[in-house]
Scaffold this motif. Structure first.
Motif, PDB file in Angstrom:
ATOM      1  N   ILE A   1     -12.679  95.641  59.754  1.00  0.00           N
ATOM      2  CA  ILE A   1     -12.710  94.239  60.150  1.00  0.00           C
ATOM      3  C   ILE A   1     -11.293  93.820  60.519  1.00  0.00           C
ATOM      4  N   THR A   2     -11.163  93.183  61.676  1.00  0.00           N
ATOM      5  CA  THR A   2      -9.867  92.703  62.129  1.00  0.00           C
ATOM      6  C   THR A   2     -10.007  91.299  62.697  1.00  0.00           C
ATOM      7  N   GLY A   3      -8.911  90.568  62.694  1.00  0.00           N
ATOM      8  CA  GLY A   3      -8.928  89.230  63.265  1.00  0.00           C
ATOM      9  C   GLY A   3      -8.856  88.146  62.212  1.00  0.00           C
ATOM     10  N   GLN A   4      -9.521  87.045  62.492  1.00  0.00           N
ATOM     11  CA  GLN A   4      -9.415  85.814  61.710  1.00  0.00           C
ATOM     12  C   GLN A   4     -10.351  85.809  60.493  1.00  0.00           C
ATOM     13  N   VAL A   5     -10.060  86.707  59.549  1.00  0.00           N
ATOM     14  CA  VAL A   5     -10.823  86.783  58.295  1.00  0.00           C
ATOM     15  C   VAL A   5      -9.851  86.727  57.128  1.00  0.00           C
ATOM     16  N   GLY A   6     -10.381  86.519  55.937  1.00  0.00           N
ATOM     17  CA  GLY A   6      -9.536  86.432  54.752  1.00  0.00           C
ATOM     18  C   GLY A   6      -8.740  87.690  54.497  1.00  0.00           C
ATOM     19  N   LYS A   7      -9.375  88.858  54.656  1.00  0.00           N
ATOM     20  CA  LYS A   7      -8.702  90.131  54.413  1.00  0.00           C
ATOM     21  C   LYS A   7      -9.147  91.145  55.461  1.00  0.00           C
ATOM     22  N   GLN A   8      -8.208  91.578  56.294  1.00  0.00           N
ATOM     23  CA  GLN A   8      -8.510  92.597  57.298  1.00  0.00           C
ATOM     24  C   GLN A   8      -8.413  93.981  56.660  1.00  0.00           C
ATOM     25  N   GLY A   9      -9.076  94.947  57.292  1.00  0.00           N
ATOM     26  CA  GLY A   9      -8.938  96.320  56.822  1.00  0.00           C
ATOM     27  C   GLY A   9     -10.232  97.090  56.875  1.00  0.00           C
ATOM     28  N   ALA A  10     -10.224  98.221  56.155  1.00  0.00           N
ATOM     29  CA  ALA A  10     -11.393  99.096  56.062  1.00  0.00           C
ATOM     30  C   ALA A  10     -12.136  98.769  54.771  1.00  0.00           C
ATOM     31  N   PHE A  11     -13.436  98.631  54.879  1.00  0.00           N
ATOM     32  CA  PHE A  11     -14.260  98.305  53.721  1.00  0.00           C
ATOM     33  C   PHE A  11     -15.336  99.371  53.552  1.00  0.00           C
ATOM     34  N   PRO A  12     -15.563  99.826  52.316  1.00  0.00           N
ATOM     35  CA  PRO A  12     -16.580 100.851  52.099  1.00  0.00           C
ATOM     36  C   PRO A  12     -17.982 100.306  52.363  1.00  0.00           C
ATOM     37  N   LEU A  13     -18.813 101.152  52.934  1.00  0.00           N
ATOM     38  CA  LEU A  13     -20.215 100.817  53.180  1.00  0.00           C
ATOM     39  C   LEU A  13     -21.018 101.496  52.073  1.00  0.00           C
ATOM     40  N   LEU A  14     -21.307 100.739  51.018  1.00  0.00           N
ATOM     41  CA  LEU A  14     -21.918 101.309  49.818  1.00  0.00           C
ATOM     42  C   LEU A  14     -23.435 101.344  49.872  1.00  0.00           C
ATOM     43  N   GLY A  15     -24.008 100.638  50.794  1.00  0.00           N
ATOM     44  CA  GLY A  15     -25.458 100.584  50.940  1.00  0.00           C
ATOM     45  C   GLY A  15     -25.766  99.749  52.156  1.00  0.00           C
ATOM     46  N   PRO A  16     -27.034  99.425  52.382  1.00  0.00           N
ATOM     47  CA  PRO A  16     -27.379  98.591  53.527  1.00  0.00           C
ATOM     48  C   PRO A  16     -26.615  97.270  53.476  1.00  0.00           C
ATOM     49  N   THR A  17     -25.838  96.990  54.531  1.00  0.00           N
ATOM     50  CA  THR A  17     -24.990  95.801  54.575  1.00  0.00           C
ATOM     51  C   THR A  17     -25.073  95.167  55.957  1.00  0.00           C
ATOM     52  N   THR A  18     -25.307  93.860  55.996  1.00  0.00           N
ATOM     53  CA  THR A  18     -25.377  93.146  57.274  1.00  0.00           C
ATOM     54  C   THR A  18     -23.994  92.636  57.674  1.00  0.00           C
ATOM     55  N   VAL A  19     -23.883  92.163  58.904  1.00  0.00           N
ATOM     56  CA  VAL A  19     -22.621  91.609  59.403  1.00  0.00           C
ATOM     57  C   VAL A  19     -22.197  90.432  58.520  1.00  0.00           C
ATOM     58  N   MET A  20     -23.103  89.532  58.224  1.00  0.00           N
ATOM     59  CA  MET A  20     -22.783  88.352  57.420  1.00  0.00           C
ATOM     60  C   MET A  20     -22.291  88.761  56.029  1.00  0.00           C
ATOM     61  N   GLN A  21     -22.918  89.746  55.426  1.00  0.00           N
ATOM     62  CA  GLN A  21     -22.493  90.216  54.108  1.00  0.00           C
ATOM     63  C   GLN A  21     -21.088  90.803  54.164  1.00  0.00           C
ATOM     64  N   MET A  22     -20.791  91.568  55.219  1.00  0.00           N
ATOM     65  CA  MET A  22     -19.474  92.184  55.335  1.00  0.00           C
ATOM     66  C   MET A  22     -18.399  91.135  55.589  1.00  0.00           C
ATOM     67  N   LEU A  23     -18.721  90.100  56.369  1.00  0.00           N
ATOM     68  CA  LEU A  23     -17.755  89.024  56.582  1.00  0.00           C
ATOM     69  C   LEU A  23     -17.446  88.319  55.261  1.00  0.00           C
ATOM     70  N   ALA A  24     -18.440  88.150  54.432  1.00  0.00           N
ATOM     71  CA  ALA A  24     -18.218  87.539  53.112  1.00  0.00           C
ATOM     72  C   ALA A  24     -17.345  88.450  52.253  1.00  0.00           C
ATOM     73  N   THR A  25     -17.568  89.748  52.318  1.00  0.00           N
ATOM     74  CA  THR A  25     -16.762  90.716  51.570  1.00  0.00           C
ATOM     75  C   THR A  25     -15.297  90.648  51.999  1.00  0.00           C
ATOM     76  N   ALA A  26     -15.067  90.361  53.282  1.00  0.00           N
ATOM     77  CA  ALA A  26     -13.705  90.279  53.817  1.00  0.00           C
ATOM     78  C   ALA A  26     -13.076  88.907  53.582  1.00  0.00           C
ATOM     79  N   GLY A  27     -13.683  88.096  52.758  1.00  0.00           N
ATOM     80  CA  GLY A  27     -13.103  86.804  52.420  1.00  0.00           C
ATOM     81  C   GLY A  27     -13.504  85.671  53.336  1.00  0.00           C
ATOM     82  N   GLY A  28     -14.496  85.908  54.197  1.00  0.00           N
ATOM     83  CA  GLY A  28     -14.964  84.859  55.097  1.00  0.00           C
ATOM     84  C   GLY A  28     -14.088  84.730  56.326  1.00  0.00           C
ATOM     85  N   VAL A  29     -14.511  83.860  57.231  1.00  0.00           N
ATOM     86  CA  VAL A  29     -13.774  83.656  58.483  1.00  0.00           C
ATOM     87  C   VAL A  29     -12.803  82.478  58.306  1.00  0.00           C
ATOM     88  N   HIS A  30     -11.676  82.553  59.014  1.00  0.00           N
ATOM     89  CA  HIS A  30     -10.690  81.475  58.960  1.00  0.00           C
ATOM     90  C   HIS A  30     -11.216  80.211  59.634  1.00  0.00           C
TER      91      HIS A  30
END
Length: 85
Positions: free
Chosen positions: A7-36
């Motif tokens: 995840i890159t750009g205007q999010v709380g935390k950019q970087g590589a995030f592990p895919l531990l199971g079925p994950t949607t875009v919205m869930q991953m954005l929340a994992t990255a601290g949400g959008v700015h």
């Protein structure tokens, strides 16, 4: 260990995030601290490489948050990159 989404750009935390199971875009954005606050949430893109070809998928955060056009809230695959402008 290779099952990551980037995840890159205007999010709380950019970087590589592990895919531990079925994950949607919205869930991953929340994992990255949400959008700015000033992110262009209508024009988020997901880059995906399949069979050696890169495709661009569109994601409108505002629509999904309001319960509209939910089919764009796809399940992510290892190697996907989410760009939040």
């Amino acid at each position: 260990n290779s099952r990551k989404v980037f995840i890159t750009g205007q999010v709380g935390k950019q970087g590589a995030f592990p895919l531990l199971g079925p994950t949607t875009v919205m869930q991953m954005l929340a994992t990255a601290g949400g959008v700015h606050e000033f992110a262009d949430t209508k024009n988020i893109t997901i880059l995906r490489t399949e069979n050696g070809r890169q495709t661009v998928l569109r994601f409108n955060f505002n629509d999904v948050r309001k319960g509209k056009n939910l089919k764009q809230n796809i399940e992510l695959k290892p190697g996907d990159t989410i760009i939040v402008p």
